[in-house]
Design an enzyme around this catalytic site. Structure first.
Site, PDB file in Angstrom:
ATOM      1  CE1 TYR A  15      30.659  55.156  33.089  1.00 43.53           C
ATOM      2  CE2 TYR A  15      28.625  53.986  33.520  1.00 43.53           C
ATOM      3  CZ  TYR A  15      29.903  54.018  32.989  1.00 43.53           C
ATOM      4  OH  TYR A  15      30.409  52.901  32.373  1.00 43.53           O
ATOM      5  CE  LYS A  54      45.977  51.445  35.935  1.00 44.94           C
ATOM      6  NZ  LYS A  54      46.625  50.161  35.669  1.00 44.94           N
ATOM      7  CG  ASP A 105      45.460  47.094  35.456  1.00 45.47           C
ATOM      8  OD1 ASP A 105      45.269  47.170  36.694  1.00 45.47           O
ATOM      9  OD2 ASP A 105      46.430  47.635  34.895  1.00 45.47           O
ATOM     10  CG  ASP A 153      28.836  49.739  33.250  1.00 50.39           C
ATOM     11  OD1 ASP A 153      28.169  48.666  33.266  1.00 50.39           O
ATOM     12  OD2 ASP A 153      28.681  50.616  32.390  1.00 50.39           O
ATOM     13  CG  ASP A 187      28.570  43.826  31.677  1.00 42.80           C
ATOM     14  OD1 ASP A 187      27.646  44.022  32.507  1.00 42.80           O
ATOM     15  OD2 ASP A 187      28.505  44.186  30.484  1.00 42.80           O
TER      16      ASP A 187
END
Ligand code: NAI
Ligand code: MG
Length: 356
Positions: A142, A192, A226, A250, A254
């Site tokens: 970002y 990851k 994941d 991010d 959520d």
């Protein structure tokens, strides 16, 4: 701030859509808790900033430099939400939110996720969910390190390069360990590193080193992102503190908000822990244009953001008074489903009434 007669110098950015309605209730609870729980020992000076879609349409301003500089001078900033369908996506988000997050070095994005009994959750057994996500806020994908080449042609190339520094990871990791020490002493790194071997292993090695050298009492573990999305649905109670990078954070936050059932309940802080710049506290949700102006938005996420702000400003008793009041309001909702239909103002008032 002096510790004798404290005055908090606060900037308030109501923003767009429901922003004004929810921030009004957040400020009301803030004033109430300082007057009651702290018997007026702490007062506030509030300066309102008109930023967002309305200002942009009227003047073309997004966040002028002089206001950016002025905002640096406050103890903290309370934000409603910015963004409106009438403004092209990205202009206000990048121009206000990201400009402040990066400009004020908000390297911690802190998002608690707690389940309040009675709230409708998509999970069969949401009882006991209580964790916080510590999301890195200034690096990763970002940070705007990218560009396009041959734009608009069939040969267009688009790059977004993820930046991860040893310095940046160490400071957010240390903050996450400190959170874990205040809670159940469990820290989970989500990344990851089986594929993103460079950034992922830098995160992993940093966690292992700090665990060894500074925080041996904390139990650490790891989940690939994941798999973490599955665990957050199947067994979110396993988590205490999650630390992760900007993009994964991010997405996970959520999901974390969704499993506890309340978009109107999730609070967040964009934090500079050293206080070199003011931190921003805001609900996780956006400006909800679909319900703006109707007086039906739930102000609880904003009120909880006020509590996080007070915690950050080292007023834990005032913060706790708000957390307790919200918990009691949630319990009342669980008993009387009719309370879900209250107006924004009625919920703000009810939470004030629950603060002794
Ligand atoms: P949103 O969070 O504004 O709304 C999603 C859904 O949740 C809507 O149905 C809305 O009515 C509902 N909702 C949100 N807050 C609520 C509350 N307090 N009480 C009851 N219901 C609530 O997300 P959306 O629609 O994707 O975005 C709307 C605008 O907000 C966009 O311009 C977006 O860019 C902006 N936005 C701004 C953020 C910020 O200021 N930090 C964060 C997220 C979105
Ligand atoms: Mg988001």
């Amino acid at each position: 701030m002096s510790s004798q007669s404290q005055k908090l110098n606060l900037a308030i950015i109501p923003g767009d859509g429901i922003g004004e309605e929810i921030v009004e209730q957040g400020v009301r609870v803030l004033d109430h808790v300082l007057g009651h729980a702290l018997s007026g020992a702490v007062t506030t000076d509030k300066t309102y900033f008109n930023l967002g879609a309305k200002r942009y349409h009227e003047t073309g301003d997004v966040l002028p430099d002089d206001e950016f500089e002025q905002l640096k001078t406050f103890d903290a900033i309370l934000l409603g939400a910015v963004g409106d369908p009438s403004v092209e996506s990205g202009i206000l988000e990048r121009g206000i939110l990201l400009k402040l997050r990066f400009g004020f070095d908000h390297y911690v994005n802190l998002r608690p996720s707690k389940y309040y009994p009675g709230v409708k959750s998509p999970l069969k057994n949401p009882d006991g969910i209580d964790f916080v996500v510590v999301r890195e806020g200034t690096e990763g994908l970002y940070c705007g390190n990218g560009g396009s080449f041959r734009y608009g042609t069939p040969h267009e190339i688009a790059n977004e390069v993820s930046i991860n520094t040893a310095f940046g990871i160490e400071r957010v990791m240390r903050f996450a360990f400190q959170q874990a020490m205040k809670r159940r002493k469990k820290l989970t790194l989500v990344h990851k590193h089986n594929v993103l071997v460079h950034a992922g292993h830098l995160y992993r090695r940093t966690m292992e080193r700090l665990n060894r050298e500074e925080f041996p009492e904390v139990t650490c573990d790891y989940a690939h992102v994941d798999a973490a999305t599955i665990y957050l649905v199947q067994d979110p109670q396993r988590y205490d503190v999650i630390v992760t990078d900007n993009l994964f954070g991010d997405i996970l936050t959520d999901e974390a908000g969704a499993v506890t059932g309340g978009i109107g309940l999730s609070a967040s802080g964009n934090i500079n822990p050293e206080g070199a710049f003011p931190s921003i506290f805001e609900p996780v949700h956006g400006s909800a244009p679909d319900i703006a102006g109707k007086g039906i938005a739930d102000p609880t996420a904003t009120i909880l953001s006020v509590a996080m702000m007070l915690e950050h400003l080292e007023l834990p008793d005032a913060a706790q008074a708000i957390y307790d009041a919200v918990e009691r309001d949630m319990a009342a909702r669980a008993k009387d489903p009719g309370l879900a239909k209250r107006s924004t103002e009625q919920i703000g008032q009810a939470i004030c009434d629950l603060i002794a």
